[in-house]
Design a protein around this motif. Structure first.
Motif, PDB file in Angstrom:
ATOM      1  N   ILE A   1      39.244 -16.001  41.801  1.00 11.68           N
ATOM      2  CA  ILE A   1      39.118 -15.388  43.130  1.00 11.68           C
ATOM      3  C   ILE A   1      38.035 -16.110  43.934  1.00 11.68           C
ATOM      4  N   GLU A   2      36.962 -16.527  43.242  1.00 12.89           N
ATOM      5  CA  GLU A   2      35.894 -17.270  43.927  1.00 12.89           C
ATOM      6  C   GLU A   2      36.465 -18.565  44.504  1.00 12.89           C
ATOM      7  N   ALA A   3      37.246 -19.273  43.676  1.00 11.01           N
ATOM      8  CA  ALA A   3      37.839 -20.542  44.130  1.00 11.01           C
ATOM      9  C   ALA A   3      38.805 -20.285  45.284  1.00 11.01           C
ATOM     10  N   LEU A   4      39.520 -19.173  45.218  1.00 13.00           N
ATOM     11  CA  LEU A   4      40.425 -18.809  46.322  1.00 13.00           C
ATOM     12  C   LEU A   4      39.643 -18.669  47.624  1.00 13.00           C
ATOM     13  N   HIS A   5      38.566 -17.888  47.593  1.00 12.27           N
ATOM     14  CA  HIS A   5      37.809 -17.645  48.824  1.00 12.27           C
ATOM     15  C   HIS A   5      37.182 -18.946  49.347  1.00 12.27           C
ATOM     16  N   GLU A   6      36.754 -19.792  48.423  1.00 14.49           N
ATOM     17  CA  GLU A   6      36.213 -21.111  48.799  1.00 14.49           C
ATOM     18  C   GLU A   6      37.300 -21.945  49.490  1.00 14.49           C
ATOM     19  N   GLY A   7      38.484 -21.972  48.866  1.00 14.56           N
ATOM     20  CA  GLY A   7      39.606 -22.757  49.395  1.00 14.56           C
ATOM     21  C   GLY A   7      40.066 -22.247  50.751  1.00 14.56           C
ATOM     22  N   VAL A   8      40.091 -20.926  50.899  1.00 10.37           N
ATOM     23  CA  VAL A   8      40.513 -20.331  52.173  1.00 10.37           C
ATOM     24  C   VAL A   8      39.480 -20.647  53.250  1.00 10.37           C
ATOM     25  N   LYS A   9      38.199 -20.595  52.863  1.00  6.30           N
ATOM     26  CA  LYS A   9      37.138 -20.893  53.834  1.00  6.30           C
ATOM     27  C   LYS A   9      37.235 -22.350  54.297  1.00  6.30           C
ATOM     28  N   GLU A  10      37.517 -23.223  53.342  1.00  5.13           N
ATOM     29  CA  GLU A  10      37.648 -24.653  53.679  1.00  5.13           C
ATOM     30  C   GLU A  10      38.795 -24.866  54.668  1.00  5.13           C
TER      31      GLU A  10
END
Ligand code: COA
Length: 261
Positions: free
Chosen positions: A186-195
């Motif tokens: 989920i952390e990687a998801l939020h990072e990816g979405v932010k990017e």
């Protein structure tokens, strides 16, 4: 109306709308739908917002659908307004001039899957699960699921999902084109979405709006009407300051700075 059931944040041109009923797997009740509608309109009207992210609080769910606790005893007349409220949300997301990204952080079932499908781009975490389980309750999808799902994944796959009520995991959702990208956590998801959102913030706003309108229009109309619409909005982008800036930047071999005008 208690708006804490939906959270709203604007940072660096990105509005994040978070459905915040984690203990109820972010099930969509009347209050949640109303607050989401208010925040989506706020994001659309705020000139500092360039991109919207829609997500769910917690580690279990994006949204596990309409709140079933409100269903017992409801008849066809009484369910029409809440269902229309859900459909209107999905239509509003599509009509917005700004890109809306679904960050699917767990279950996206029923109305949750339908809301995600109304978003422009869907990214998911590995634990995400998608489905239209309404058939298991003796009902059918009512926020656009029978309409958008076949357009996204094809009629045969949509019928299988809607008739069986089965859930699919994130990898399968990726394989059939229901999500654009899957992240391990989920952390990687939020990072990816932010990017992704940060990348879109930089893009010329009028051209993004025209591109979204033309793509959505082409999804619904025939080829010749869609081409005529594309020609109109393509030409309109030539009246923008951003077009002059983008073209000048290319010719001068520098990075463009867009004003969204
Ligand atoms: N409406 C209302 N409450 C819901 C809900 C919904 N759509 N989905 C989950 N919840 C609630 C559960 O009732 C439970 O609340 P409780 O702790 O007060 O009993 C809590 O969220 C956790 O759900 P639970 O079923 O205990 O978790 P689980 O991990 O065993 O299963 C799901 C998760 C999502 C598979 C399951 O909750 C489910 O099938 N939900 C309904 C999905 C659905 O049919 N959606 C379409 C509605 S039209």
């Amino acid at each position: 109306m208690s708006e804490q059931e939906v959270l709203y944040d604007v940072t660096d041109g990105i509005a994040t709308i978070t459905i915040n009923r984690p203990t109820k797997y972010n099930a969509l009740n009347t209050n949640v739908r109303a607050a989401m509608s208010d925040f989506l309109k706020q994001a659309e009207d705020d000139p500092t917002v360039r991109v919207v992210i829609l997500t769910g609080a917690g580690e279990k769910a994006f949204a596990a659908g309409a709140d079933i606790t409100g269903f017992p005893g409801l008849n066809s007349k009484e369910i029409r307004e809440p269902a229309k409220q859900g459909q209107d949300l999905s239509v509003y997301i599509e009509s917005m001039s700004k890109p809306v990204i679904a960050a699917v952080n767990g279950f996206a079932l029923g109305g949750g899957c339908e809301l995600a499908m109304a978003c422009d781009i869907r990214y998911a975490s590995g634990n995400a699960r998608f489905g239209q389980p309404e058939i298991l309750l003796g009902i059918i999808p009512g926020y656009g699921g029978t309409v958008r799902l076949p357009r996204i994944v094809g009629l045969g796959r949509a019928k299988e999902l809607v008739f069986t009520g089965d859930q699919i995991n994130a990898e399968e959702a990726y394989r059939i084109g229901l999500v654009n990208k899957v992240f391990e956590s989920i952390e990687a998801l939020h990072e990816g979405v932010k990017e992704l959102a940060s990348k879109l913030v930089e893009k010329p706003g009028v051209a993004i709006k025209m591109a979204k309108q033309s793509l959505n229009n082409a999804w619904q109309q025939n080829l010749s009407d869609s081409l005529a619409f594309e020609l109109d909005v393509f030409c309109q982008t030539f009246d923008t300051e951003d077009k002059e800036e983008g073209v000048a930047a290319f010719l001068e071999k520098r990075k463009a700075t867009f004003k969204h005008k």
